[in-house]
Write a protein that holds these residues in place. Structure first.
Motif, PDB file in Angstrom:
ATOM      1  N   ALA A 180       0.884  -1.277  -0.135  1.00  0.00           N
ATOM      2  CA  ALA A 180      -0.036   0.044  -0.068  1.00  0.00           C
ATOM      3  C   ALA A 180       0.880   1.308   0.098  1.00  0.00           C
ATOM      4  CB  ALA A 180      -1.012  -0.125   1.197  1.00  0.00           C
ATOM      5  N   VAL A 181       1.948   1.279   0.636  1.00  0.00           N
ATOM      6  CA  VAL A 181       2.828   2.632   0.794  1.00  0.00           C
ATOM      7  C   VAL A 181       3.742   2.467  -0.288  1.00  0.00           C
ATOM      8  CG1 VAL A 181       4.686   1.746   2.325  1.00  0.00           C
ATOM      9  CG2 VAL A 181       4.079   3.873   2.586  1.00  0.00           C
ATOM     10  N   ARG A 182       4.013   1.456  -1.003  1.00  0.00           N
ATOM     11  CA  ARG A 182       4.999   1.383  -2.001  1.00  0.00           C
ATOM     12  C   ARG A 182       4.330   1.985  -3.508  1.00  0.00           C
ATOM     13  NH1 ARG A 182       6.516  -4.339  -4.933  1.00  0.00           N
ATOM     14  NH2 ARG A 182       7.835  -3.517  -6.489  1.00  0.00           N
ATOM     15  N   LYS A 183       2.848   1.873  -3.591  1.00  0.00           N
ATOM     16  CA  LYS A 183       2.285   2.129  -4.821  1.00  0.00           C
ATOM     17  C   LYS A 183       2.803   3.464  -5.720  1.00  0.00           C
ATOM     18  CE  LYS A 183      -1.656   4.430  -2.924  1.00  0.00           C
ATOM     19  NZ  LYS A 183      -3.275   4.467  -2.747  1.00  0.00           N
ATOM     20  N   ASP A 184       3.241   4.632  -4.931  1.00  0.00           N
ATOM     21  CA  ASP A 184       3.604   5.515  -5.797  1.00  0.00           C
ATOM     22  C   ASP A 184       5.310   6.141  -5.678  1.00  0.00           C
ATOM     23  OD1 ASP A 184       1.054   6.379  -6.447  1.00  0.00           O
ATOM     24  OD2 ASP A 184       0.852   7.099  -4.125  1.00  0.00           O
ATOM     25  N   TYR A 185       6.076   4.910  -5.162  1.00  0.00           N
ATOM     26  CA  TYR A 185       7.515   5.053  -5.062  1.00  0.00           C
ATOM     27  C   TYR A 185       8.183   4.099  -5.828  1.00  0.00           C
ATOM     28  CZ  TYR A 185       5.937   8.591  -1.674  1.00  0.00           C
ATOM     29  OH  TYR A 185       5.314   9.483  -1.112  1.00  0.00           O
ATOM     30  N   PRO A 186       9.412   4.253  -6.264  1.00  0.00           N
ATOM     31  CA  PRO A 186      10.300   2.957  -6.812  1.00  0.00           C
ATOM     32  C   PRO A 186      11.113   2.611  -5.769  1.00  0.00           C
ATOM     33  CG  PRO A 186      11.278   5.444  -7.282  1.00  0.00           C
ATOM     34  CD  PRO A 186      10.046   5.645  -6.574  1.00  0.00           C
ATOM     35  N   VAL A 187      10.344   1.759  -4.791  1.00  0.00           N
ATOM     36  CA  VAL A 187      10.996   1.083  -3.857  1.00  0.00           C
ATOM     37  C   VAL A 187      11.655  -0.003  -4.049  1.00  0.00           C
ATOM     38  CG1 VAL A 187      10.674  -0.123  -1.553  1.00  0.00           C
ATOM     39  CG2 VAL A 187       9.225   2.098  -2.121  1.00  0.00           C
ATOM     40  N   GLN A 188      13.028  -0.298  -3.708  1.00  0.00           N
ATOM     41  CA  GLN A 188      13.907  -1.465  -3.831  1.00  0.00           C
ATOM     42  C   GLN A 188      14.144  -2.537  -2.905  1.00  0.00           C
ATOM     43  OE1 GLN A 188      17.715   0.356  -5.632  1.00  0.00           O
ATOM     44  NE2 GLN A 188      16.622   2.006  -6.140  1.00  0.00           N
ATOM     45  N   ALA A 189      13.489  -2.518  -1.531  1.00  0.00           N
ATOM     46  CA  ALA A 189      13.777  -3.371  -0.676  1.00  0.00           C
ATOM     47  C   ALA A 189      13.006  -2.998   0.471  1.00  0.00           C
ATOM     48  CB  ALA A 189      15.288  -3.561  -0.097  1.00  0.00           C
ATOM     49  N   VAL A 190      12.676  -4.024   1.411  1.00  0.00           N
ATOM     50  CA  VAL A 190      11.903  -3.889   2.577  1.00  0.00           C
ATOM     51  C   VAL A 190      12.752  -4.500   3.725  1.00  0.00           C
ATOM     52  CG1 VAL A 190       9.559  -4.595   3.721  1.00  0.00           C
ATOM     53  CG2 VAL A 190       9.901  -4.348   1.039  1.00  0.00           C
ATOM     54  N   GLY A 191      12.656  -3.662   4.972  1.00  0.00           N
ATOM     55  CA  GLY A 191      13.081  -3.840   6.254  1.00  0.00           C
ATOM     56  C   GLY A 191      12.079  -4.202   7.119  1.00  0.00           C
ATOM     57  N   LEU A 192      12.165  -5.060   7.855  1.00  0.00           N
ATOM     58  CA  LEU A 192      11.160  -5.606   8.860  1.00  0.00           C
ATOM     59  C   LEU A 192      11.794  -5.502  10.321  1.00  0.00           C
ATOM     60  CD1 LEU A 192       9.380  -8.748   7.167  1.00  0.00           C
ATOM     61  CD2 LEU A 192       8.942  -6.041   6.778  1.00  0.00           C
ATOM     62  N   GLY A 193      11.032  -5.004  11.289  1.00  0.00           N
ATOM     63  CA  GLY A 193      11.713  -4.922  12.530  1.00  0.00           C
ATOM     64  C   GLY A 193      10.462  -5.577  13.520  1.00  0.00           C
ATOM     65  N   ALA A 194      10.834  -6.681  14.174  1.00  0.00           N
ATOM     66  CA  ALA A 194      10.094  -7.429  14.927  1.00  0.00           C
ATOM     67  C   ALA A 194      10.707  -7.759  16.302  1.00  0.00           C
ATOM     68  CB  ALA A 194       9.655  -8.535  14.227  1.00  0.00           C
ATOM     69  N   ALA A 195       9.860  -7.517  17.199  1.00  0.00           N
ATOM     70  CA  ALA A 195      10.201  -8.111  18.673  1.00  0.00           C
ATOM     71  C   ALA A 195      10.607  -9.478  18.752  1.00  0.00           C
ATOM     72  CB  ALA A 195       9.218  -7.338  19.759  1.00  0.00           C
ATOM     73  N   GLY A 196      11.493  -9.504  19.495  1.00  0.00           N
ATOM     74  CA  GLY A 196      11.887 -11.201  19.660  1.00  0.00           C
ATOM     75  C   GLY A 196      13.420 -11.656  19.271  1.00  0.00           C
ATOM     76  N   PHE A 197      13.344 -12.815  19.158  1.00  0.00           N
ATOM     77  CA  PHE A 197      14.854 -13.447  18.635  1.00  0.00           C
ATOM     78  C   PHE A 197      14.815 -13.426  17.344  1.00  0.00           C
ATOM     79  CE2 PHE A 197      14.900 -15.627  22.979  1.00  0.00           C
ATOM     80  CZ  PHE A 197      15.269 -14.452  23.627  1.00  0.00           C
ATOM     81  N   ILE A 198      15.762 -13.025  16.415  1.00  0.00           N
ATOM     82  CA  ILE A 198      15.817 -13.113  14.981  1.00  0.00           C
ATOM     83  C   ILE A 198      17.008 -13.904  14.687  1.00  0.00           C
ATOM     84  CG2 ILE A 198      15.923 -11.962  12.655  1.00  0.00           C
ATOM     85  CD1 ILE A 198      13.419 -11.106  14.608  1.00  0.00           C
TER      86      ILE A 198
END
Length: 313
Positions: A50-68
């Motif tokens: 939804a937030v990407r639709k008007d922008y030439p985005v190249q990657a996504v970073g996810l921040g999540a609580a917990g052990f990664i």
């Protein structure tokens, strides 16, 4: 890499934003976190799309609580979402058709503050998140330190009091039991019960009883000079400062950044922390002290940090 998306995954909401190379959020969306954890990856992907639709985005970073996991692909354990060994990178990646990286939320916030916030771009920064619990992140030599298994900087669960208070992690005496928002509220309620005459401002902000006191009341009362509220911040700030001295003895950072909801109190919290840090650091005043500052990015730190970490894939 130019524009990227950062996603902050909370227990009640998912916030996604397009972020540029200067750390500026260009656009954002917020959606509720599904009650069924099986649908959370879908909700994350939909927010990113939804937030990407008007922008030439190249990657996504996810921040999540917990052990990664160390490869930043799997959520091994999450306290707010019912995830155990969740292959979050793969599940989101297949829906957004972009490279995805998963990072611990406090690590992402530390990266955001180190590069775009209170850390001022300096290479050795330690961040504490003081909210309901205590979290942390470490940037050393300009790199995010995760540890061998990807689960470093869990400051809230190193034990500061042998055989101390029982923690939710089942250990006793964890820092989280002495320097968190929950610890602050517990301390203030106990003191207000014992000494109501010294907590008049504090009690007037709620329903007039110690049981009605919440975190925002304590910060407001402290700003108005309520002694019990000020004592509460001195108490948790002291434990925080002691922890800083311990960490400084090992890592020797240039800056300690204090973030999270409780940090809204500013110097009311960082002042006592700084004082205890200075009096507790080994060296009898013969070594330099790191700065102790309040975070500047607020609740956007994790989103900005996650987006920038995606940029560095």
């Amino acid at each position: 890499m130019g524009l990227t998306i950062g996603v902050d995954i909370g227990g009640t909401k998912i916030l996604a934003g397009v972020v540029d190379e200067s750390g500026t959020i260009l656009d954002r969306v917020k959606v509720p976190t599904p009650r069924d954890s099986a649908h959370t990856a879908v909700a994350i992907a939909e927010a990113a799309l939804a937030v990407r639709k008007d922008y030439p985005v190249q990657a996504v970073g996810l921040g999540a609580a917990g052990f990664i996991s160390s490869d930043r692909a799997t959520v091994l354990f999450a306290p707010n979402v019912d995830w155990r060994n969740e292959p979050l990178k793969a599940r989101v990646e297949e829906r957004v058709d972009l490279p995805v990286v998963v990072e611990n939320d406090a690590n992402a916030a530390a990266w955001g503050e180190a590069h775009f916030g209170a850390g001022g771009g300096r290479p050795n920064v330690v961040l504490y998140t003081i909210g309901t619990g205590v979290g942390g992140g470490i940037v050393l030599g300009g790199e995010l330190f995760r540890g061998h298994f990807g689960i470093g900087a869990e400051f809230g669960h190193y034990r500061v009091v042998p055989d101390g208070r029982l923690c939710g992690c089942k250990q006793h005496g964890c820092l989280e039991q002495y320097a968190s928002g929950n610890a602050l509220t517990r301390y203030v309620k106990e003191r207000a019960t014992a000494e109501p005459d010294r907590a008049k401002i504090l009690l007037s902000l709620g329903d007039g009883t110690p049981e009605g006191i919440i975190g925002s009341h304590i910060t407001e009362a402290a700003r108005k000079g309520d002694q019990i509220a000020l004592d509460g911040f001195a108490e948790i700030g002291g434990w925080l400062g002691q922890s800083m001295a311990d960490i400084a003895s090992i890592l020797d950072p240039e800056v300690f950044v204090v973030a999270g909801g409780v940090s809204d109190a500013g110097e009311i919290l960082t002042g006592p922390a700084r004082e205890r840090y200075h009096t507790s650091l080994a060296g009898d005043g013969n070594r330099p002290f790191a700065e102790v500052v309040t975070a500047t990015l607020g609740p956007d730190a994790g989103l900005i940090g996650a987006a920038d970490l995606a940029r560095r894939l």
